[in-house]
Design a protein around this motif. Structure first.
Motif, PDB file in Angstrom:
ATOM      1  N   LYS A   1       0.677  -1.316   0.040  1.00  0.00           N
ATOM      2  CA  LYS A   1      -0.194   0.447  -0.031  1.00  0.00           C
ATOM      3  C   LYS A   1       0.585   1.238   0.204  1.00  0.00           C
ATOM      4  N   SER A   2       0.634   2.335  -0.527  1.00  0.00           N
ATOM      5  CA  SER A   2       1.351   3.263  -1.153  1.00  0.00           C
ATOM      6  C   SER A   2       0.031   4.843  -1.642  1.00  0.00           C
ATOM      7  N   THR A   3       0.931   5.765  -1.271  1.00  0.00           N
ATOM      8  CA  THR A   3       0.145   7.351  -1.959  1.00  0.00           C
ATOM      9  C   THR A   3       1.222   7.539  -2.821  1.00  0.00           C
ATOM     10  N   GLU A   4       0.677   7.735  -3.801  1.00  0.00           N
ATOM     11  CA  GLU A   4       1.377   8.161  -5.378  1.00  0.00           C
ATOM     12  C   GLU A   4       0.525   9.625  -5.974  1.00  0.00           C
ATOM     13  N   SER A   5       1.456  10.454  -6.467  1.00  0.00           N
ATOM     14  CA  SER A   5       0.540  11.628  -7.272  1.00  0.00           C
ATOM     15  C   SER A   5       0.995  11.468  -8.711  1.00  0.00           C
ATOM     16  N   LEU A   6      -0.258  12.304  -9.505  1.00  0.00           N
ATOM     17  CA  LEU A   6       0.068  12.626 -10.563  1.00  0.00           C
ATOM     18  C   LEU A   6      -0.638  13.861 -11.080  1.00  0.00           C
ATOM     19  N   VAL A   7      -0.267  14.568 -12.340  1.00  0.00           N
ATOM     20  CA  VAL A   7      -0.848  15.498 -12.710  1.00  0.00           C
ATOM     21  C   VAL A   7      -1.664  15.638 -13.632  1.00  0.00           C
ATOM     22  N   ILE A   8      -3.521  15.585 -13.908  1.00  0.00           N
ATOM     23  CA  ILE A   8      -3.920  15.406 -14.790  1.00  0.00           C
ATOM     24  C   ILE A   8      -4.834  15.953 -15.100  1.00  0.00           C
ATOM     25  N   ASN A   9      -4.684  16.488 -16.879  1.00  0.00           N
ATOM     26  CA  ASN A   9      -5.571  17.513 -17.982  1.00  0.00           C
ATOM     27  C   ASN A   9      -6.896  16.483 -18.598  1.00  0.00           C
ATOM     28  N   TRP A  10      -8.194  16.711 -18.125  1.00  0.00           N
ATOM     29  CA  TRP A  10      -9.044  15.848 -19.244  1.00  0.00           C
ATOM     30  C   TRP A  10      -9.639  16.475 -19.932  1.00  0.00           C
ATOM     31  N   LYS A  11      -8.937  18.042 -20.138  1.00  0.00           N
ATOM     32  CA  LYS A  11      -9.650  18.572 -20.814  1.00  0.00           C
ATOM     33  C   LYS A  11      -8.668  18.431 -22.352  1.00  0.00           C
ATOM     34  N   ASN A  12      -7.168  17.879 -22.507  1.00  0.00           N
ATOM     35  CA  ASN A  12      -6.345  18.469 -23.145  1.00  0.00           C
ATOM     36  C   ASN A  12      -5.954  16.832 -23.646  1.00  0.00           C
ATOM     37  N   GLY A  13      -6.190  16.004 -22.714  1.00  0.00           N
ATOM     38  CA  GLY A  13      -6.147  14.228 -23.130  1.00  0.00           C
ATOM     39  C   GLY A  13      -4.986  13.720 -22.446  1.00  0.00           C
ATOM     40  N   TYR A  14      -4.254  14.522 -20.947  1.00  0.00           N
ATOM     41  CA  TYR A  14      -2.703  13.548 -21.211  1.00  0.00           C
ATOM     42  C   TYR A  14      -3.037  13.498 -19.621  1.00  0.00           C
ATOM     43  N   ILE A  15      -2.066  13.117 -19.080  1.00  0.00           N
ATOM     44  CA  ILE A  15      -1.322  12.803 -17.090  1.00  0.00           C
ATOM     45  C   ILE A  15       0.394  12.968 -17.361  1.00  0.00           C
ATOM     46  N   ILE A  16       1.116  13.453 -16.172  1.00  0.00           N
ATOM     47  CA  ILE A  16       1.810  13.750 -16.178  1.00  0.00           C
ATOM     48  C   ILE A  16       2.554  12.852 -14.660  1.00  0.00           C
ATOM     49  N   ASN A  17       2.940  12.085 -15.339  1.00  0.00           N
ATOM     50  CA  ASN A  17       3.988  11.632 -13.870  1.00  0.00           C
ATOM     51  C   ASN A  17       5.500  11.900 -13.897  1.00  0.00           C
ATOM     52  N   GLU A  18       5.443  12.671 -13.306  1.00  0.00           N
ATOM     53  CA  GLU A  18       7.556  12.490 -12.462  1.00  0.00           C
ATOM     54  C   GLU A  18       7.975  13.311 -14.182  1.00  0.00           C
ATOM     55  N   ASN A  19       7.263  14.389 -14.704  1.00  0.00           N
ATOM     56  CA  ASN A  19       8.064  14.887 -16.234  1.00  0.00           C
ATOM     57  C   ASN A  19       7.397  13.699 -17.349  1.00  0.00           C
ATOM     58  N   GLU A  20       6.415  12.660 -17.217  1.00  0.00           N
ATOM     59  CA  GLU A  20       6.535  12.308 -18.399  1.00  0.00           C
ATOM     60  C   GLU A  20       5.274  12.319 -18.462  1.00  0.00           C
ATOM     61  N   ARG A  21       4.636  12.712 -20.015  1.00  0.00           N
ATOM     62  CA  ARG A  21       3.627  12.456 -20.306  1.00  0.00           C
ATOM     63  C   ARG A  21       2.875  11.711 -20.936  1.00  0.00           C
ATOM     64  N   MET A  22       1.817  10.823 -20.488  1.00  0.00           N
ATOM     65  CA  MET A  22       1.302  10.457 -22.030  1.00  0.00           C
ATOM     66  C   MET A  22      -0.487  10.326 -21.726  1.00  0.00           C
ATOM     67  N   ASN A  23      -0.525  10.339 -23.375  1.00  0.00           N
ATOM     68  CA  ASN A  23      -2.078  11.211 -24.154  1.00  0.00           C
ATOM     69  C   ASN A  23      -2.685  10.116 -23.458  1.00  0.00           C
ATOM     70  N   PHE A  24      -3.753  10.062 -23.276  1.00  0.00           N
ATOM     71  CA  PHE A  24      -5.291   9.043 -23.126  1.00  0.00           C
ATOM     72  C   PHE A  24      -5.544   8.629 -24.465  1.00  0.00           C
ATOM     73  N   SER A  25      -5.950   7.141 -24.420  1.00  0.00           N
ATOM     74  CA  SER A  25      -5.858   6.314 -25.501  1.00  0.00           C
ATOM     75  C   SER A  25      -7.271   6.506 -25.969  1.00  0.00           C
ATOM     76  N   SER A  26      -8.089   6.622 -24.881  1.00  0.00           N
ATOM     77  CA  SER A  26      -9.732   6.640 -25.281  1.00  0.00           C
ATOM     78  C   SER A  26     -10.139   6.141 -24.167  1.00  0.00           C
ATOM     79  N   VAL A  27     -11.651   7.213 -24.214  1.00  0.00           N
ATOM     80  CA  VAL A  27     -12.680   8.416 -23.637  1.00  0.00           C
ATOM     81  C   VAL A  27     -13.164   7.463 -23.110  1.00  0.00           C
ATOM     82  N   SER A  28     -14.690   7.366 -22.563  1.00  0.00           N
ATOM     83  CA  SER A  28     -15.982   7.389 -21.902  1.00  0.00           C
ATOM     84  C   SER A  28     -16.180   8.492 -20.795  1.00  0.00           C
ATOM     85  N   GLY A  29     -17.144   9.338 -20.806  1.00  0.00           N
ATOM     86  CA  GLY A  29     -18.010   9.768 -20.011  1.00  0.00           C
ATOM     87  C   GLY A  29     -16.705  10.208 -19.245  1.00  0.00           C
TER      88      GLY A  29
END
Length: 278
Positions: free
Chosen positions: A184-212
């Motif tokens: 069990k651990s605690t983690e964090s990341l940055v999420i941008n829903w409107k532009n479709g990506y997350i950032i984890n420790e400076n690495e950006r990953m784009n959404f592959s698909s969305v629903s609702g």
């Protein structure tokens, strides 16, 4: 190539897909209205510039400056006068510095940022009267560094208008070469829903698909280099409640190796519950 060496690198860090930065200029996005109350404080408070040495006590709302030697660290200690979230942002020209916050003993890590550069950011919750250890650790290089240590706010964390800082509690089930365990651990990341990506420790990953208000990031690969076959399967799925800022989902990572008739498989399955902090 020894499979002992492969075992040591088989499982990726949390929220890091097998293929690295997915790149690209666009991705599926979620056009959701998130309550303004969830953004928290916008502006950075005035910071007092403070040179620090190892084991020094520090105050909130300071700009800490110091020097770290390769393969060593600098620890400072913060005793909270009030209860609240604290933003800690590290920057340096050094090759690779990491940022960690723990309790006074250093035995219980509360938050960490361990990217491949020296630009790290995290948020931890401090409780009045408790003392915390903030560590800047060199994993590569010696140089000056600075740490912005402030009451949590969006400016200190460098968040853009549509980016949100999210903290997660995770339960991790791991199965590697027949050995299983749960963490069990605690983690964090940055999420941008409107532009479709997350950032984890400076690495950006784009959404592959969305629903609702649910997005999926999925990457799969099958590569053979110098006789070593590596299969990677990765999936992250998160769902947002835009009114409360609650986020729930899961992450799954699987790696399989085959070389000269030997094979190794590792799986990481993670249940995730999060909340927008800023």
């Amino acid at each position: 190539m020894s499979f002992r060496a492969l075992f040591l690198v088989a499982l990726p860090p949390m929220f890091v897909a097998c293929g690295g930065d997915s790149g690209g200029s666009s991705s599926p996005a979620i056009n959701v209205t998130i309550s303004e109350d969830l953004k928290g404080r916008a502006s950075e408070p005035d910071l007092t510039s403070t040179p620090v040495e190892n084991y020094q006590a520090v105050a909130l709302n300071t700009l800490l400056t110091s020097y770290v030697v390769e393969d060593s660290w600098v620890d400072v200690y913060y005793t909270a006068a009030i209860t609240g979230d604290v933003a800690v942002v590290l920057s340096s020209a050094a090759e690779n510095l990491d940022l960690l916050v723990s309790d006074f003993t250093g035995l219980n890590t509360l938050a960490s940022s361990k990217g491949d550069t020296s630009d790290e950011r995290l948020v931890f919750t401090a409780t009045s009267g408790f003392t915390y250890r903030v560590r800047v650790k060199s994993e590569g290089g010696s140089d000056n560094f600075q740490v912005r240590f402030a009451a949590a706010n969006r400016e200190t964390l460098g968040l853009t208008e549509n980016e949100y800082f999210v903290k997660f509690t995770t339960s991790n089930d791991t199965d590697c070469v027949g050995l299983g365990y749960t963490l069990k651990s605690t983690e964090s990341l940055v999420i941008n829903w409107k532009n479709g990506y997350i950032i984890n420790e400076n690495e950006r990953m784009n959404f592959s698909s969305v629903s609702g208000t649910t997005f999926v990031i999925e990457e799969n690969s099958n590569d053979t280099i110098l006789g070593l076959n590596t299969v990677n399967n990765y999936k992250l799925q998160l769902t947002l409640d835009a009114e409360t800022g609650l986020i729930s989902g899961s992450e799954f990572s699987e790696k399989a190796y085959a070389y000269a008739g030997d094979s190794l498989e590792c799986r990481l399955s993670i249940d995730m519950t999060g909340l927008i902090v800023l």
